[in-house]
Scaffold this motif. Structure first.
Motif, mmCIF file in Angstrom:
data_model
loop_
_atom_site.group_PDB
_atom_site.id
_atom_site.type_symbol
_atom_site.label_atom_id
_atom_site.label_comp_id
_atom_site.label_asym_id
_atom_site.label_seq_id
_atom_site.Cartn_x
_atom_site.Cartn_y
_atom_site.Cartn_z
ATOM 1 N N ARG A 134 0.785 -1.028 0.149
ATOM 2 C CA ARG A 134 -0.269 -0.076 0.248
ATOM 3 C C ARG A 134 0.562 1.361 -0.131
ATOM 4 N NH1 ARG A 134 -2.852 -1.453 4.069
ATOM 5 N NH2 ARG A 134 -1.397 -0.729 5.497
ATOM 6 N N GLU A 135 1.829 0.999 0.681
ATOM 7 C CA GLU A 135 2.265 2.371 0.582
ATOM 8 C C GLU A 135 3.567 2.700 -0.184
ATOM 9 O OE1 GLU A 135 4.694 3.386 4.487
ATOM 10 O OE2 GLU A 135 2.580 2.504 5.862
ATOM 11 N N ILE A 136 4.181 1.324 -1.024
ATOM 12 C CA ILE A 136 5.071 1.614 -2.309
ATOM 13 C C ILE A 136 4.224 1.989 -3.056
ATOM 14 C CG2 ILE A 136 6.373 0.096 -3.456
ATOM 15 C CD1 ILE A 136 7.645 -1.477 -1.281
ATOM 16 N N ARG A 137 3.592 1.786 -3.182
ATOM 17 C CA ARG A 137 2.539 2.098 -4.160
ATOM 18 C C ARG A 137 1.517 3.606 -4.065
ATOM 19 N NH1 ARG A 137 -1.623 -2.952 -3.721
ATOM 20 N NH2 ARG A 137 -0.403 -4.623 -4.835
ATOM 21 N N GLN A 138 1.370 3.938 -3.206
ATOM 22 C CA GLN A 138 1.029 5.361 -3.018
ATOM 23 C C GLN A 138 2.203 6.518 -3.200
ATOM 24 O OE1 GLN A 138 -0.347 5.524 1.380
ATOM 25 N NE2 GLN A 138 -2.125 4.662 0.912
ATOM 26 N N SER A 139 3.138 5.936 -2.441
ATOM 27 C CA SER A 139 4.402 7.034 -2.921
ATOM 28 C C SER A 139 4.387 7.210 -4.177
ATOM 29 C CB SER A 139 5.755 6.332 -2.267
ATOM 30 O OG SER A 139 6.083 5.135 -2.803
ATOM 31 N N ASP A 140 4.672 5.327 -5.249
ATOM 32 C CA ASP A 140 5.201 5.641 -7.190
ATOM 33 C C ASP A 140 3.655 6.264 -7.140
ATOM 34 O OD1 ASP A 140 7.515 5.085 -5.939
ATOM 35 O OD2 ASP A 140 7.186 2.908 -7.017
ATOM 36 N N SER A 141 2.350 6.212 -7.076
ATOM 37 C CA SER A 141 0.959 6.351 -7.433
ATOM 38 C C SER A 141 1.120 5.356 -8.910
ATOM 39 C CB SER A 141 1.346 7.827 -8.240
ATOM 40 O OG SER A 141 1.146 8.841 -7.247
ATOM 41 N N SER A 142 1.390 3.988 -7.885
ATOM 42 C CA SER A 142 1.088 2.877 -8.998
ATOM 43 C C SER A 142 0.373 1.686 -8.779
ATOM 44 C CB SER A 142 3.081 2.540 -9.520
ATOM 45 O OG SER A 142 3.344 1.868 -8.451
ATOM 46 N N LYS A 143 0.041 0.970 -9.526
ATOM 47 C CA LYS A 143 -0.728 -0.389 -9.257
ATOM 48 C C LYS A 143 0.770 -1.536 -9.619
ATOM 49 C CE LYS A 143 -4.900 1.599 -10.776
ATOM 50 N NZ LYS A 143 -5.727 1.742 -10.991
ATOM 51 N N GLN A 144 1.834 -1.106 -9.362
ATOM 52 C CA GLN A 144 2.705 -2.573 -9.057
ATOM 53 C C GLN A 144 2.587 -3.178 -8.314
ATOM 54 O OE1 GLN A 144 6.678 -1.464 -8.629
ATOM 55 N NE2 GLN A 144 6.567 -1.515 -6.587
ATOM 56 N N GLN A 145 2.395 -4.774 -8.921
ATOM 57 C CA GLN A 145 2.810 -5.608 -7.428
ATOM 58 C C GLN A 145 3.560 -5.465 -7.039
ATOM 59 O OE1 GLN A 145 1.017 -9.257 -9.151
ATOM 60 N NE2 GLN A 145 1.398 -10.148 -6.738
ATOM 61 N N VAL A 146 3.555 -5.561 -5.514
ATOM 62 C CA VAL A 146 5.022 -5.870 -4.605
ATOM 63 C C VAL A 146 5.419 -6.895 -4.563
ATOM 64 C CG1 VAL A 146 6.665 -5.009 -3.078
ATOM 65 C CG2 VAL A 146 4.821 -3.375 -3.829
ATOM 66 N N TRP A 147 4.526 -7.695 -3.504
ATOM 67 C CA TRP A 147 5.402 -9.149 -3.432
ATOM 68 C C TRP A 147 4.979 -10.543 -4.113
ATOM 69 C CZ3 TRP A 147 8.242 -8.555 0.861
ATOM 70 C CH2 TRP A 147 8.818 -7.190 1.501
ATOM 71 N N GLN A 148 5.637 -11.769 -3.899
ATOM 72 C CA GLN A 148 4.771 -13.220 -4.651
ATOM 73 C C GLN A 148 3.630 -13.143 -3.657
ATOM 74 O OE1 GLN A 148 8.875 -14.253 -7.645
ATOM 75 N NE2 GLN A 148 7.981 -15.496 -5.625
ATOM 76 N N SER A 149 3.045 -13.672 -4.164
ATOM 77 C CA SER A 149 2.023 -14.801 -2.484
ATOM 78 C C SER A 149 2.211 -15.366 -2.214
ATOM 79 C CB SER A 149 0.782 -15.454 -3.847
ATOM 80 O OG SER A 149 1.340 -16.692 -4.832
ATOM 81 N N GLY A 150 2.264 -15.989 -0.688
ATOM 82 C CA GLY A 150 3.136 -16.901 -0.056
ATOM 83 C C GLY A 150 3.838 -16.404 0.556
ATOM 84 N N PHE A 151 5.027 -17.165 1.509
ATOM 85 C CA PHE A 151 5.664 -16.742 2.380
ATOM 86 C C PHE A 151 6.758 -18.288 2.328
ATOM 87 C CE2 PHE A 151 2.280 -16.494 5.217
ATOM 88 C CZ PHE A 151 3.187 -16.855 6.607
ATOM 89 N N HIS A 152 7.797 -18.421 2.278
ATOM 90 C CA HIS A 152 8.217 -19.722 3.405
ATOM 91 C C HIS A 152 8.818 -19.626 5.286
ATOM 92 C CE1 HIS A 152 11.684 -22.406 4.342
ATOM 93 N NE2 HIS A 152 11.118 -23.523 3.750
#
Length: 159
Positions: free
Chosen positions: A94-112
């Motif tokens: 949310r914060e990266i999208r707000q700072s860049d005014s973008s809709k980029q996906q930041v994370w892959q789903s899931g985690f280890h």
């Protein structure tokens, strides 16, 4: 070769217990080096700290690598492991999208995740996390990498 975390497979057998210590690794979408930007890495660090302040986690060590995160923490009593990780990832996105005014996906789903079973391995895991930028040859000295933290427990041991 790119590593892709498969969220459904990772959820199978996942056990979440309050006060357990976990090592969580999660990658950026398509291993994009999102955190090469200093401001993006700081957003991730602030999300981890916010999780700690809210009592969802107690962080022992973390490193924000250009395309993934390693986070060693004790799970608080308020929530389940998957919810804590999802909350941090959502805040970062949310914060990266707000700072860049973008809709980029930041994370892959899931985690280890890995449940830490004894105190001895806790120190080894923390050292592994802190040394990640060295192994990736991003820096020559750990102190030169700006996106990590680790608590110290005396006698020079890192933990």
């Amino acid at each position: 070769m790119k590593t892709h975390f498969k969220s459904k497979a990772l959820r199978q057998g996942r056990y979440s217990a309050a006060d357990n210590i976990y090592l969580v690794t999660t990658a950026c979408h398509e291993r994009t080096p999102t955190f090469l930007l200093f401001s993006h890495a700081r957003i991730a660090i602030n999300a981890i700290r916010h999780s700690d302040m809210q009592g969802f986690s107690s962080t022992y060590a973390f490193v924000i690598m250009p395309d993934h995160l390693h986070w060693l923490f004790q799970l608080g009593s308020k929530d389940k492991l998957s919810r804590v990780v999802q909350r941090v990832k959502s805040q970062v996105s949310r914060e990266i999208r707000q700072s860049d005014s973008s809709k980029q996906q930041v994370w892959q789903s899931g985690f280890h995740d890995h449940a830490v079973r004894d105190e001895e391995s806790l120190v080894e895991i923390a050292r592994y996390i802190v040394a990640n930028p060295l192994r990736a040859r991003l820096v020559l000295n750990v102190g030169d990498y700006p996106h990590w933290d680790c608590i110290w427990v005396g006698e020079g041991d890192v933990l």
